[in-house]
Every structure is written in structure tokens, then in C-alpha cells.
Design a protein around this motif. Structure first.
Motif, mmCIF file in Angstrom:
data_model
loop_
_atom_site.group_PDB
_atom_site.id
_atom_site.type_symbol
_atom_site.label_atom_id
_atom_site.label_comp_id
_atom_site.label_asym_id
_atom_site.label_seq_id
_atom_site.Cartn_x
_atom_site.Cartn_y
_atom_site.Cartn_z
ATOM 1 N N GLU A 1 10.973 -6.608 -11.186
ATOM 2 C CA GLU A 1 9.696 -6.377 -10.494
ATOM 3 C C GLU A 1 9.118 -5.029 -10.903
ATOM 4 O O GLU A 1 7.959 -4.939 -11.296
ATOM 5 C CB GLU A 1 9.911 -6.426 -8.977
ATOM 6 C CG GLU A 1 8.682 -6.018 -8.178
ATOM 7 C CD GLU A 1 9.001 -5.822 -6.706
ATOM 8 O OE1 GLU A 1 9.202 -6.820 -6.019
ATOM 9 O OE2 GLU A 1 9.044 -4.672 -6.272
ATOM 10 N N GLU A 2 9.904 -3.972 -10.815
ATOM 11 C CA GLU A 2 9.386 -2.640 -11.123
ATOM 12 C C GLU A 2 9.973 -2.144 -12.443
ATOM 13 O O GLU A 2 11.126 -2.383 -12.735
ATOM 14 C CB GLU A 2 9.766 -1.664 -9.995
ATOM 15 C CG GLU A 2 9.016 -1.944 -8.705
ATOM 16 C CD GLU A 2 9.722 -1.371 -7.496
ATOM 17 O OE1 GLU A 2 10.537 -0.461 -7.668
ATOM 18 O OE2 GLU A 2 9.463 -1.852 -6.380
ATOM 19 N N ASN B 1 -0.352 -3.272 -9.222
ATOM 20 C CA ASN B 1 0.480 -3.723 -8.091
ATOM 21 C C ASN B 1 -0.162 -3.427 -6.735
ATOM 22 O O ASN B 1 0.495 -3.554 -5.705
ATOM 23 C CB ASN B 1 1.859 -3.056 -8.159
ATOM 24 C CG ASN B 1 2.748 -3.690 -9.212
ATOM 25 O OD1 ASN B 1 3.164 -4.831 -9.074
ATOM 26 N ND2 ASN B 1 3.024 -2.963 -10.280
ATOM 27 N N LYS C 1 -2.234 -4.882 -4.716
ATOM 28 C CA LYS C 1 -2.194 -5.930 -3.679
ATOM 29 C C LYS C 1 -0.779 -6.086 -3.132
ATOM 30 O O LYS C 1 -0.554 -6.095 -1.922
ATOM 31 C CB LYS C 1 -2.688 -7.246 -4.280
ATOM 32 C CG LYS C 1 -3.279 -8.192 -3.272
ATOM 33 C CD LYS C 1 -3.994 -9.333 -3.964
ATOM 34 C CE LYS C 1 -4.750 -10.183 -2.947
ATOM 35 N NZ LYS C 1 -5.476 -11.277 -3.616
ATOM 36 N N LYS C 2 0.178 -6.163 -4.053
ATOM 37 C CA LYS C 2 1.579 -6.383 -3.679
ATOM 38 C C LYS C 2 2.149 -5.236 -2.847
ATOM 39 O O LYS C 2 2.954 -5.446 -1.943
ATOM 40 C CB LYS C 2 2.392 -6.575 -4.962
ATOM 41 C CG LYS C 2 3.804 -7.042 -4.742
ATOM 42 C CD LYS C 2 4.413 -7.670 -5.983
ATOM 43 C CE LYS C 2 4.679 -6.663 -7.063
ATOM 44 N NZ LYS C 2 5.418 -7.249 -8.205
ATOM 45 N N TRP C 3 1.721 -4.008 -3.161
ATOM 46 C CA TRP C 3 2.267 -2.826 -2.486
ATOM 47 C C TRP C 3 1.354 -2.305 -1.371
ATOM 48 O O TRP C 3 1.559 -1.193 -0.880
ATOM 49 C CB TRP C 3 2.530 -1.706 -3.502
ATOM 50 C CG TRP C 3 3.548 -2.049 -4.549
ATOM 51 C CD1 TRP C 3 4.421 -3.104 -4.545
ATOM 52 C CD2 TRP C 3 3.805 -1.330 -5.766
ATOM 53 N NE1 TRP C 3 5.198 -3.097 -5.680
ATOM 54 C CE2 TRP C 3 4.851 -2.023 -6.449
ATOM 55 C CE3 TRP C 3 3.271 -0.184 -6.350
ATOM 56 C CZ2 TRP C 3 5.358 -1.589 -7.675
ATOM 57 C CZ3 TRP C 3 3.771 0.242 -7.580
ATOM 58 C CH2 TRP C 3 4.808 -0.463 -8.227
ATOM 59 N N ASN C 4 0.355 -3.066 -0.982
ATOM 60 C CA ASN C 4 -0.589 -2.657 0.086
ATOM 61 C C ASN C 4 -1.297 -1.354 -0.241
ATOM 62 O O ASN C 4 -1.332 -0.429 0.584
ATOM 63 C CB ASN C 4 0.126 -2.512 1.445
ATOM 64 C CG ASN C 4 0.576 -3.855 1.988
ATOM 65 O OD1 ASN C 4 -0.108 -4.856 1.764
ATOM 66 N ND2 ASN C 4 1.700 -3.878 2.667
ATOM 67 N N ARG D 1 8.371 3.462 -0.978
ATOM 68 C CA ARG D 1 7.311 2.977 -0.099
ATOM 69 C C ARG D 1 7.507 3.502 1.317
ATOM 70 O O ARG D 1 8.616 3.494 1.843
ATOM 71 C CB ARG D 1 7.302 1.449 -0.081
ATOM 72 C CG ARG D 1 7.016 0.839 -1.443
ATOM 73 C CD ARG D 1 6.692 -0.647 -1.297
ATOM 74 N NE ARG D 1 6.681 -1.271 -2.613
ATOM 75 C CZ ARG D 1 7.607 -2.109 -3.053
ATOM 76 N NH1 ARG D 1 8.639 -2.424 -2.283
ATOM 77 N NH2 ARG D 1 7.520 -2.627 -4.253
#
Length: 245
Positions: free
Chosen positions: A1-2, A79, A81-84, A10
Motif C-alpha cells: 500500500e505505502e 492518496n 481520499k484514502k487517507w482523509n 496518521r
């Protein structure tokens, strides 16, 4: 993912902002603890996602660290959207030589390549703000010699010296920048921050410079009143420019 080269911290309650973190180390090593993961945890306490960048060291491949910083900004944006995250609240912070990298990223960016095969490459690598703490900015007479040697080699081309003297690269497009520097910093004189601040002011870029009364380089080992002052000052400034709620 990363990607392995970025380490994402986060916060429990994200507020939409993220900061790519460039540790110092004279472009010869990286202070990943105090100027990397420690900064990410501090940012997390303010609701900000901290992204520690383990950039490649130049060994005279002068553009390699900048390529990594630009890639990190694009990656964080991709990223969002995925990580707000808010893709318009992605900043960069750097310390010492990492401050040179962050100020290079803040003065050298593009809107992305819309025709790129990889969707990450279609995104802008312009940071929305930058924070520079005891940064190397210039490659001229006030530079940090070790950083200059590691970045540009022993006998650099004068054009490269000019190109990587970031106080000379400010334009109307440069994002807002906050700087902090101790008046008694010997390895990296405060002239680095002063010259950049003057250039930013001349171009009308929102900027703030906090000159600290003591602490030297590294601000007394990352603790004490001068260290606390830039942290409090930069958070206030981010609220002022509406990058933090």
C-alpha cells in the motif's frame, strides 16, 4: 500500500492536512528520529498526517533528493481520499539540509504530466506550504559546506550553485513559507533564512521568519524554549493561512 521510502503516521483525528517531513543530515545521512518520526508524532498531536521521507542521498547526483521529495508530495496527494486528506493542504517541512530539500521543493515544482501513464505523475508536486527549521537555503557564501559538497560535488559548476541557491529561485508561484533559525547557529548561519525571507517578502509571498535568541544548530538538541517556540509559532501560522482549522 505505502512506498517503503515514505513512512506515514496518521493521527487519531485527522483534520485533512498532511506534511512531508525531510530530516537533516548534511545530505550525507538522515536524522530520522528527532527530525523525522518525532516530528510526525508532534504533527499527529495537531491532527496532521506526518509523512517521513527517506530520500536518496545525492552523492553528487544533485537532483535525486528533489525527485524523491516531488514524488512524495504527488504520492500523498494521490492518496488523499484514502487517507482523509485535503489535496490542497499538503505541505513540506525540513530541517538543516532537509530544509534545503524542502525549500528546493517549494521553489521547483510542476503541475504534473496529464499524459503520464502512472496516475501519480499526473498530479502537481507543488507543496501548499513549507516550514523550514534552521535550513540550509543558499549554496553561496553562507552555505553549509558539507551539504554543498555532498549535493554538488567538490568543484561545482557556478550555474548549479545558482540553481540550488533557493533564495534566488522565489517566484510569484512559490507557496507560503515559515522559517525559524537561531541567531547563534554556526554550522548554518541565519543568513540562510534571512535571505529567503527577504526574497519572499519582495514577491509578496505570505511568509514569517522567527529568529530565535539561542539554541544553535539543532536548537539545544531538539528541546527547550527555542524548540518549543518554532513549534508553537508554526502551528499558529498554519491556522493564520488557513491550512489548519
Amino acid at each position: 500500500e505505502e512506498d517503503a521510502w515514505i513512512h506515514v503516521h496518521r493521527p487519531a483525528k485527522p483534520n485533512g492536512a498532511a506534511v512531508v517531513i525531510c530530516p537533516g543530515g548534511g545530505y550525507g545521512m538522515q536524522v530520522m528520529g528527532a527530525e523525522g518520526h518525532g516530528i510526525a508524532l508532534w504533527l499527529n498531536g495537531h491532527g496532521v498526517t506526518g509523512v517521513v521521507l527517506q530520500y536518496r542521498l545525492p552523492s553528487s547526483r544533485s537532483f535525486v533528493p528533489l525527485m524523491d521529495a516531488q514524488r512524495a508530495i504527488r504520492t500523498v496527494r494521490s492518496n488523499a481520499k484514502k487517507w482523509n486528506l485535503d489535496p490542497k493542504r499538503i505541505g513540506i517541512i525540513g530541517f538543516s539540509a532537509g530544509g534545503h530539500l524542502a525549500s528546493t521543493a517549494a521553489t521547483r515544482f510542476d503541475k504534473g504530466d496529464r499524459k503520464a501513464v502512472n496516475p501519480v505523475d499526473r498530479l502537481s508536486c507543488r507543496p501548499d506550504f513549507s516550514i523550514l527549521v534552521y535550513p540550509v537555503v543558499s549554496m553561496g557564501k553562507h552555505t553549509h559546506r558539507g551539504s554543498k559538497r555532498n549535493l554538488l560535488g567538490n568543484d561545482p559548476d557556478p550555474q548549479m550553485v545558482e540553481h540550488f541557491s533557493n533564495e534566488k529561485q522565489v517566484t510569484k508561484e512559490t507557496p507560503p513559507i515559515y522559517m525559524a533559525h537561531a541567531v547563534n547557529d554556526r554550522p548554518v548561519p541565519p543568513e540562510n533564512s534571512r535571505m529567503l525571507y527577504a526574497a519572499l517578502q519582495e514577491k509578496g509571498i505570505p511568509s514569517e521568519y522567527l529568529e530565535l535568541p539561542d539554541g544553535g544548530h539543532g536548537l539545544n538538541g531538539y528541546k527547550g524554549p527555542s524548540w518549543d517556540a518554532w513549534q508553537a509559532g508554526s502551528i499558529q501560522w498554519l491556522k493564520k493561512i488557513k491550512m489548519l482549522p
